[in-house]
Design an enzyme around this catalytic site. Structure first.
Site, PDB file in Angstrom:
ATOM      1  N   ALA A 209       0.936  -0.819   0.057  1.00 55.80           N
ATOM      2  CA  ALA A 209      -0.305  -0.126   0.564  1.00 55.80           C
ATOM      3  C   ALA A 209       0.627   1.192  -0.037  1.00 55.80           C
ATOM      4  O   ALA A 209       1.806   1.261  -0.124  1.00 55.80           O
ATOM      5  CB  ALA A 209      -0.689   0.032   0.878  1.00 55.80           C
ATOM      6  N   ASN A 210       0.165   3.136   0.192  1.00 55.63           N
ATOM      7  CA  ASN A 210       1.083   3.361   0.731  1.00 55.63           C
ATOM      8  C   ASN A 210       0.328   4.358   1.194  1.00 55.63           C
ATOM      9  O   ASN A 210      -0.511   4.431   1.707  1.00 55.63           O
ATOM     10  CB  ASN A 210       1.312   4.348  -1.065  1.00 55.63           C
ATOM     11  CG  ASN A 210      -0.224   4.886  -2.160  1.00 55.63           C
ATOM     12  OD1 ASN A 210      -0.872   5.920  -1.497  1.00 55.63           O
ATOM     13  ND2 ASN A 210       0.327   4.421  -2.732  1.00 55.63           N
ATOM     14  N   ARG A 211       0.839   6.247   1.554  1.00 56.81           N
ATOM     15  CA  ARG A 211       0.569   6.619   2.344  1.00 56.81           C
ATOM     16  C   ARG A 211      -0.839   7.109   2.276  1.00 56.81           C
ATOM     17  O   ARG A 211      -1.331   8.514   2.680  1.00 56.81           O
ATOM     18  CB  ARG A 211       1.551   7.273   3.206  1.00 56.81           C
ATOM     19  CG  ARG A 211       2.078   6.722   3.647  1.00 56.81           C
ATOM     20  CD  ARG A 211       3.429   7.670   3.880  1.00 56.81           C
ATOM     21  NE  ARG A 211       4.746   7.026   4.677  1.00 56.81           N
ATOM     22  CZ  ARG A 211       5.047   6.048   5.656  1.00 56.81           C
ATOM     23  NH1 ARG A 211       3.496   6.108   6.804  1.00 56.81           N
ATOM     24  NH2 ARG A 211       5.796   5.557   6.454  1.00 56.81           N
ATOM     25  N   SER A 212      -0.931   7.071   1.042  1.00 51.52           N
ATOM     26  CA  SER A 212      -2.498   8.199   0.079  1.00 51.52           C
ATOM     27  C   SER A 212      -3.578   8.209   1.568  1.00 51.52           C
ATOM     28  O   SER A 212      -3.720   6.997   2.132  1.00 51.52           O
ATOM     29  CB  SER A 212      -2.848   7.566  -1.021  1.00 51.52           C
ATOM     30  OG  SER A 212      -3.693   8.848  -1.407  1.00 51.52           O
ATOM     31  N   ALA A 275      -3.646   7.157  -5.468  1.00 52.69           N
ATOM     32  CA  ALA A 275      -2.092   6.819  -5.756  1.00 52.69           C
ATOM     33  C   ALA A 275      -2.606   5.719  -6.148  1.00 52.69           C
ATOM     34  O   ALA A 275      -2.302   4.268  -5.147  1.00 52.69           O
ATOM     35  CB  ALA A 275      -1.292   7.620  -4.298  1.00 52.69           C
TER      36      ALA A 275
END
Ligand code: C5P
Length: 409
Positions: A209-212, A275
């Protein structure tokens, strides 16, 4: 159109009040939150207990309620509603409304309100036909109050017939839905927005995942809905409530997001604020991977589809306006311009996600944003503002590009 709308239902004192209980049900079924105010007279026909059980809330009956009025409850009741429905609207209630009386909670709420009001009159045909009622109804209509019914038919009084029956609950629901369609510069347009991160499964419990946070994309969807657009928001996993008045499709992975985006087309404009993970696990394990022995499992990656580029290059169903986002940590403008050309979109909204950006909380997850707005012709530097303000500015640009809707005669 009723999903997440807040409706204040004022039940007046008439035999049709029993149908208002069904109306609470019908509105709630469609996702509306219904709050009920009952007049003194209404309580002779149906009980606050029944209305409260159906609306899952307390029912308000008393202007001098010490509990509700310590914070000026009658003002709050009207301010917290998107629409006020008066059903049944008796001859007496219509008369009070037409003249601005405020001698009980229901009339006080109506007078303190700047919200749209829909009335469903119900009374004996003679009362409806009376010159006084005609005058009051005409006055209210001129003041902008909307009417549904009354219908003609048999009355509760035996042998009496004529206009005076309250509209059926589903007719009232339809009238409410029509009133709640917002109108604005994007009315009649379909805007598609992606938002949030994607989760790419490694096994059933692990993911990439990412921090969006989805805050910027959700703000754009909400702003477009406020501008009157029909909005479809395709959202990755976020901790945000669905924006009001927006059709939300919840997805997990980039591939699911692409499928949901394609299913939502055609659209007049598409704003890709998500994102999206560039890579996914080449093969996600069907069972949880075990930590046996010392062998560390390799994580082979495969490339995800680029949703922005795919939609920008559609030959037949490309939205008239395609907007991408670019998060960069260096050479922000040059990279974003190159990205605009490469991906084939019309505009890029670029932001600096490096620590240097100085945005409190960071751009990802924070509440504000400073962006560069990039088109084929120009670069504009928008000053730091809340994500809601950035969204409103972007939506205003979209509306300006489209101009007023061509009316088909
Ligand atoms: O290439 P990059 O990820 O920086 O591009 C960002 C823009 O492309 C964003 O608008 C993002 O929503 C979109 N994008 C996409 N699908 C991907 C990767 C990015 O739609 N797989």
């Amino acid at each position: 159109m009723l999903a997440q709308k807040r409706i204040l239902l004022i039940i007046g004192g008439g035999i049709a009040a029993y149908k208002s209980l069904d109306l609470i049900r019908r509105l709630s079924e469609r996702g509306a939150a219904v709050r009920v105010v009952m007049t003194e007279a209404a309580q002779h026909f149906v009980t606050p207990l029944a209305a409260g059980a159906l609306s899952h809330d307390r029912v308000f009956t008393d202007l001098f309620d010490r509990e509700a009025e310590h914070d000026i409850g009658h003002i709050r009741l009207s301010r917290e509603a998107d629409l006020i429905i008066v059903a049944p609207a008796t001859a007496d209630l219509l008369a009070k409304m037409a003249h601005g009386f405020a001698d009980d909670l229901a009339t006080c709420v109506l007078l303190a309100s700047d919200k749209k009001v829909l009335v469903a009159p119900a009374m004996n045909p003679q009362m409806w036909a009376h010159a006084a009622t005609r005058r009051n109804a005409a006055r209210l209509a001129a003041d902008g109050v909307a009417f549904v019914g009354p219908n003609a038919g048999a009355m509760a009084e035996r042998g009496e017939n004529g206009p005076g029956r309250m509209a059926e609950p589903l007719e009232i629901v339809a009238a409410a839905a029509r009133l709640l369609v917002p109108s604005g510069p994007l009315t009649g347009r379909h805007i598609l927005v992606t938002s949030g991160p994607t989760h790419e499964p490694i096994d059933p419990v692990r993911y990439i995942a990412n921090r969006s946070s989805g805050k910027q994309g959700h703000a754009i969807a909400a702003a477009a809905a406020r501008a009157g657009a029909q909005v479809t928001l395709v959202s990755g996993p976020v901790n945000l409530p669905d924006p009001i008045g927006v059709e939300v499709r919840h997805v997990e992975s980039a591939r699911d997001m692409l499928a949901a985006v394609e299913a939502a087309l055609p659209a007049d404009a598409a704003v890709f604020a998500a994102a999206v993970a560039d890579w996914r696990a080449a093969s996600a394990a069907g069972e949880k991977m075990k930590k046996d022995g010392n062998a560390i499992p390799p994580l082979a990656l495969a490339e995800n589809p680029d949703i922005l580029a795919t939609v920008s290059h559609l030959s037949n169903r490309r939205p008239r306006l395609v907007v991408g986002f670019a998060a960069e940590t260096e050479n922000v403008i040059a990279y974003a311009q190159a990205k605009r050309a490469r991906k084939g979109c019309d505009w890029i909204v670029a932001n600096d996600v490096s620590q240097r950006s100085g945005i409190p909380g960071g751009v990802m997850g924070g509440d504000s944003n400073a962006v560069h707005f990039i088109t084929a012709e120009a670069v504009e530097h928008w000053p730091e503002a809340s994500k809601t303000e950035v969204a409103e500015r972007l939506v205003a640009r979209i509306a300006a590009t489209f101009g007023p809707l061509e009316t088909v005669s």
